[in-house]
Write a protein that holds these residues in place. Sequence first.
Motif, PDB file in Angstrom:
ATOM      1  N   LYS A   1       0.830  -1.205   0.000  1.00 57.50           N
ATOM      2  CA  LYS A   1       0.000   0.000   0.000  1.00 57.50           C
ATOM      3  C   LYS A   1       0.869   1.262   0.000  1.00 57.50           C
ATOM      4  O   LYS A   1       0.489   2.279  -0.572  1.00 57.50           O
ATOM      5  N   THR A   2       2.040   1.151   0.630  1.00 60.49           N
ATOM      6  CA  THR A   2       2.864   2.347   0.797  1.00 60.49           C
ATOM      7  C   THR A   2       3.254   2.974  -0.536  1.00 60.49           C
ATOM      8  O   THR A   2       3.186   4.194  -0.706  1.00 60.49           O
ATOM      9  N   ILE A   3       3.649   2.153  -1.465  1.00 62.55           N
ATOM     10  CA  ILE A   3       4.101   2.693  -2.752  1.00 62.55           C
ATOM     11  C   ILE A   3       2.922   3.326  -3.498  1.00 62.55           C
ATOM     12  O   ILE A   3       3.084   4.304  -4.227  1.00 62.55           O
TER      13      ILE A   3
ATOM     14  N   ILE B   1      -3.602   8.564   5.720  1.00 63.29           N
ATOM     15  CA  ILE B   1      -3.571   8.045   7.086  1.00 63.29           C
ATOM     16  C   ILE B   1      -3.331   6.546   6.997  1.00 63.29           C
ATOM     17  O   ILE B   1      -4.099   5.817   6.365  1.00 63.29           O
ATOM     18  N   ASP B   2      -2.237   6.102   7.596  1.00 63.86           N
ATOM     19  CA  ASP B   2      -1.897   4.689   7.522  1.00 63.86           C
ATOM     20  C   ASP B   2      -2.460   3.957   8.737  1.00 63.86           C
ATOM     21  O   ASP B   2      -2.533   4.527   9.820  1.00 63.86           O
ATOM     22  N   GLU B   3      -2.826   2.705   8.541  1.00 62.90           N
ATOM     23  CA  GLU B   3      -3.370   1.878   9.617  1.00 62.90           C
ATOM     24  C   GLU B   3      -4.503   2.593  10.327  1.00 62.90           C
ATOM     25  O   GLU B   3      -4.489   2.839  11.519  1.00 62.90           O
ATOM     26  N   GLN B   4      -5.506   2.885   9.537  1.00 63.23           N
ATOM     27  CA  GLN B   4      -6.612   3.724   9.975  1.00 63.23           C
ATOM     28  C   GLN B   4      -7.299   3.219  11.244  1.00 63.23           C
ATOM     29  O   GLN B   4      -7.805   4.000  12.025  1.00 63.23           O
TER      30      GLN B   4
END
Length: 695
Positions: A299-301, A393-396
Amino acid sequence: MDDFFSRDITLLTGSDKAQLLKHELNIHTYEDLLRHYPFRYEDRNNLSTIAALTPATPGVQLNGYIKSLQKVDKGKKRLVALFEDHTGQLELIWFHNFSWIIKKIKPNVQYRIWGKPVFSPQGQKQLIHPEICFLFGNQVEKTQLLPIYHSTERLKRNQLDAKGIVCLQRKLLSQLGATVEETLPQYLLTRYKLLSLKEAFKNIHFPGNQTLLKQAQRRLKFEELFYVQLKLLKARQVRVEKQNGKIFNNVSLLNLFYHNYLPFHLTNGQKETIKAIYRDLSSGKQMNRLLQGDVGSGKTIVAFLSMLVVIASKAQVAIMAPTEVLAKQHFERFHLFAGQLNLNIALLTGSTKKKEREHILYRLKVGILHIIVGTHALLSDDVSFNELGFFVIDEQHRFGVAQRAGLLTKNPVYAPHMLIMTATPIPRTLAMTFYGDLDISTIYELPSGRQSIQTQHYYENARLKVFHFISGQLLLGRQIYIVYPLIEASAALDYNDLMAGYTSVCRAFPDIPIGIMHGKMDSASKDIEMKRFEKNETRILVTTTVIEVGVNVPNATVMVIESAERFGLSQLHQLRGRVGRGNAQSYCILMTDYRLSKVGKERIETMVKTNNGFEIAELDLRLRGPGDLMGLQQSGVLNLKIADLSKDGAILEAACRLAKDIIQQDPEFQHPDNLPIYKEYTRLLAVAGGWNRIG
Ligand code: ADP
Ligand code: MG
């Protein structure tokens, strides 16, 4: 809608009972009572025989004769009748109110009785306080499905047990008359073959037969889910109309990076997601998108590539992670990429030093920084941007809605686009309901070439074997996690287990450096332990679930989970995701007690069987129910009275599709055919507390 529904329940029950109903069951109005549905039904169509009864038999119905009646004064006063059918005998027992029974009951007349069988210590079959009805010759009284309602101890003491509620429902239904106004248009009732609301109410409480019951349930579930979806979609529509998004459509940086620096080929899921995000960014509407993808799905990329579209138009981007460890990891990765493109990037967390912090805030404010990576620290008041165009927002699941809103306000001119990412896959039905106001992208596949993690289950007696296996992996240079449960309710005991575990691991591997990490340590010590493990200075890390989110140590190949039966499925899956991050084969070892509950066993078997987070999430939903799964027992969204998100996926899909169509074709419900929708929708919004009343 006429006010029959909103009439105060006092009118039906008198004020004493009304007080109780309000207090105990949150039933205030006629509608509340009508929508206090039975939670199960007793099928009085099935006849059993005395011989067939076992201690496990639930309520039964028997036909037979009373052979004798006897008052017993010894011990507890009671009336005992001997009841017989063609297969055997049992005792009927009453402890009070039995004078009228003595008067009424006649020997050698056929009766139908109903009750829950119990077995005396001597093995005698008994029914305590059975219900009795008289059979006229061979003519059987019209049998039925008897509704059983939730009640409470206090209600039971005041004649409002399940039976008392049955009486109230009967009374209320008898007044229903022609006053039930449909909440769904006729054309929908026809199209979906749904019962009318009135028929549905009648049959949900007093089903004519199984088929009618099913139809009543389906109608009420459909209606409930339809209006939930309608509300969510309406909210989204309002938001989309209100929030004009800034148009970002410059792909020059994206292409530059994509063709020159991207270190791998994107998976199809990644490509699809980036396309969807690009469509949003260039649409003129503000993006609110949820990206779901299993641990390691990349997901990061996706986030980074999307950011480039915004940066190319001179706006700034932010990414917020729930922990410092995770924020640092993102920063390190992005820093590398940013360097290749000559972009300025900074990391802002709670432990950023004052001087550096000031420097960062300044560069952010004047627009020198293109990218900021951080934790909650980003939300602080003194953080302001030159122009925040997009945030991630990561790891919502670690953040609340407030944090989303917090970042939204960081641009006073327009609402920045928003991408929310989560590695906790959510079953479709839940996603549709909880994130109904968001657009959803899902990455189902992992990058190719990943080795899937092998998962095994062992009991305590295999511990030596497990230690032996760990030695083998240590010899190969790998690292090991050993995780213990630490649950608040049993924290002291759990803490002992953790310490005892640590001691025994130290004894088993005397030459190996071993770390320990748990929630009682302050964050600096945790940080130190984590770093030592990351640097391979410790080879085994004994820990609790503090390592759950985002930690990335590719050299760790074994995850041992102690007392695995005590973890939830999603948590097990998250923990397992800490290994399998490098090229080597990784393993997850689930240690459990010999005694496993049925559910515990199913969880462990699922883990062994599959690595697919979505499959696991679906099963988790079935085992735990939506409230537990989302950690939102009290949420208004979940205040569903009849629909069950773990079972009613098909109805939900249909209701959702319909809601979408209607909002598209008739957004204000102005068409004459949609009048019932207009009325019901408005009514639901107006009902005090309405949807959001907490049950
Ligand atoms: P998550 O979705 O769990 O956040 P990450 O974005 O951290 O996953 O990606 C996990 C790892 O996979 C990273 O090391 C990343 O560089 C790598 N990765 C991502 N996409 C691909 C791909 N298409 N092919 C190969 N490796 C990839
Ligand atoms: Mg991630």
